[in-house]
Design a protein around this motif. Structure first.
Motif, PDB file in Angstrom:
ATOM      1  N   PHE A 138       0.821  -1.209   0.000  1.00  0.00           N
ATOM      2  CA  PHE A 138       0.000   0.000   0.000  1.00  0.00           C
ATOM      3  C   PHE A 138       0.859   1.266   0.000  1.00  0.00           C
ATOM      4  CE2 PHE A 138      -2.165   3.321   2.509  1.00  0.00           C
ATOM      5  CZ  PHE A 138      -3.287   3.527   1.717  1.00  0.00           C
ATOM      6  N   GLU A 139       2.061   1.195   0.602  1.00  0.00           N
ATOM      7  CA  GLU A 139       2.928   2.368   0.725  1.00  0.00           C
ATOM      8  C   GLU A 139       3.511   2.749  -0.640  1.00  0.00           C
ATOM      9  OE1 GLU A 139       5.006   5.433   1.427  1.00  0.00           O
ATOM     10  OE2 GLU A 139       3.882   4.611   3.119  1.00  0.00           O
ATOM     11  N   VAL A 175       7.443   2.568  -1.494  1.00  0.00           N
ATOM     12  CA  VAL A 175       8.131   1.292  -1.305  1.00  0.00           C
ATOM     13  C   VAL A 175       7.801   0.346  -2.455  1.00  0.00           C
ATOM     14  CG1 VAL A 175       8.294  -0.775   0.145  1.00  0.00           C
ATOM     15  CG2 VAL A 175       8.158   1.494   1.200  1.00  0.00           C
ATOM     16  N   ASN A 176       8.842  -0.315  -2.999  1.00  0.00           N
ATOM     17  CA  ASN A 176       8.649  -1.397  -3.964  1.00  0.00           C
ATOM     18  C   ASN A 176       8.749  -2.708  -3.190  1.00  0.00           C
ATOM     19  OD1 ASN A 176       8.639  -3.277  -5.976  1.00  0.00           O
ATOM     20  ND2 ASN A 176      10.347  -2.413  -7.131  1.00  0.00           N
ATOM     21  N   ALA A 177       7.607  -3.264  -2.829  1.00  0.00           N
ATOM     22  CA  ALA A 177       7.578  -4.435  -1.950  1.00  0.00           C
ATOM     23  C   ALA A 177       8.002  -5.718  -2.652  1.00  0.00           C
ATOM     24  CB  ALA A 177       6.167  -4.604  -1.379  1.00  0.00           C
ATOM     25  N   MET A 186      13.988   3.788   4.785  1.00  0.00           N
ATOM     26  CA  MET A 186      13.331   4.447   5.913  1.00  0.00           C
ATOM     27  C   MET A 186      11.806   4.383   5.771  1.00  0.00           C
ATOM     28  SD  MET A 186      15.693   5.504   7.982  1.00  0.00           S
ATOM     29  CE  MET A 186      16.351   3.869   7.587  1.00  0.00           C
ATOM     30  N   ALA A 187      11.311   4.548   4.550  1.00  0.00           N
ATOM     31  CA  ALA A 187       9.867   4.468   4.320  1.00  0.00           C
ATOM     32  C   ALA A 187       9.345   3.066   4.639  1.00  0.00           C
ATOM     33  CB  ALA A 187       9.545   4.837   2.870  1.00  0.00           C
ATOM     34  N   ARG A 239       3.785   1.147  11.479  1.00  0.00           N
ATOM     35  CA  ARG A 239       2.382   1.567  11.578  1.00  0.00           C
ATOM     36  C   ARG A 239       1.429   0.400  11.837  1.00  0.00           C
ATOM     37  NH1 ARG A 239       3.655   4.928   6.921  1.00  0.00           N
ATOM     38  NH2 ARG A 239       2.714   3.367   5.540  1.00  0.00           N
ATOM     39  N   VAL A 240       1.881  -0.804  11.569  1.00  0.00           N
ATOM     40  CA  VAL A 240       0.990  -1.957  11.640  1.00  0.00           C
ATOM     41  C   VAL A 240       0.772  -2.383  13.097  1.00  0.00           C
ATOM     42  CG1 VAL A 240       0.642  -4.348  10.925  1.00  0.00           C
ATOM     43  CG2 VAL A 240       1.758  -2.732   9.372  1.00  0.00           C
TER      44      VAL A 240
END
Length: 215
Positions: free
Chosen positions: A16-17, A20-22, A47-48, A55-56
């Motif tokens: 979702f962020e 970030v490339n997850a 850092m992101a 946050r989770v």
């Protein structure tokens, strides 16, 4: 929350962020401790990633094993990174001019010098982490004491009460010389980080011992 559910929640948050490339990040969870592996395209993305995981709800800790990999044609030389870091620190209003020195080796930035508060120390690292080519930061900036213990204690407690993210009644602050000791419990890793930032922002605090648990 069980580890499998938390792992999925963390993975969903990373997807979702937007910063970030997850696809290149692995997520493992053991009793609420999240381990991140793989690689990212910049230190800022690293850092992101950490902020997104923090946050989770249910995350009790983060073990970060991410590598920063720049494409060969986009890497910056160490002297270029050092020059850019010194320039941005010179213009950054939150850092005293000339107070911070910079060393760079293979993209890894080491900050030294002395400032009057943890807030200024944090600002220096924040300014540099946005620079292209940075692969990591070691913050060795010293803090010069400027306040007595009673003042520090009051400043931190008032800051915690003002923070909408926190239930300050569950956090205890004690001052040992120039060291702030944090105890109690909070509901998320993000809240824990907010308490620690508040402590570091108080004038005169030279060290923070964080004993807060995440429940």
């Amino acid at each position: 929350m069980d580890d499998k559910t938390l792992q999925q929640d963390v993975t969903d948050e990373l997807n979702f962020e937007p910063g970030v490339n997850a696809a290149h990040i692995g997520v493992a969870v053991d009793r609420g401790i999240v381990t991140l592996s793989g690689h990212v395209g910049s230190y800022l993305e690293k850092m992101a990633t950490e902020r997104a995981v923090g946050r989770v709800r249910g995350v009790r800790g983060i073990a970060e094993e991410l590598q920063v990999r720049y494409p060969n044609d986009k890497r910056a030389a160490d002297d270029q990174i050092a020059e850019r870091a010194l320039n941005i620190l010179a213009w950054y209003a939150g850092v005293p001019g000339g107070a911070v020195q910079v060393q760079v080796q293979k993209g890894w930035v080491t900050l030294t010098g002395a400032v009057s508060s943890g807030y200024q120390r944090f600002n220096a690292e924040t300014a540099v982490q946005r620079l292209h080519g940075v692969t990591g930061i070691t913050n060795q900036i010293r803090i010069k004491p400027t306040a007595v213990a009673g003042d520090v204690h009051k400043v931190i407690e008032e800051a915690l009460r003002r923070n909408a993210e926190l239930n300050a009644r569950k956090v205890r602050v004690t001052i040992d010389g120039s060291r702030a000791v944090l105890e109690g419990a909070v509901g998320s890793w993000r809240e824990r980080a907010a308490v620690e930032r508040a402590a570091w922002s108080a004038p005169g605090v030279m060290a923070v011992e964080d004993r807060i648990t995440v429940s």
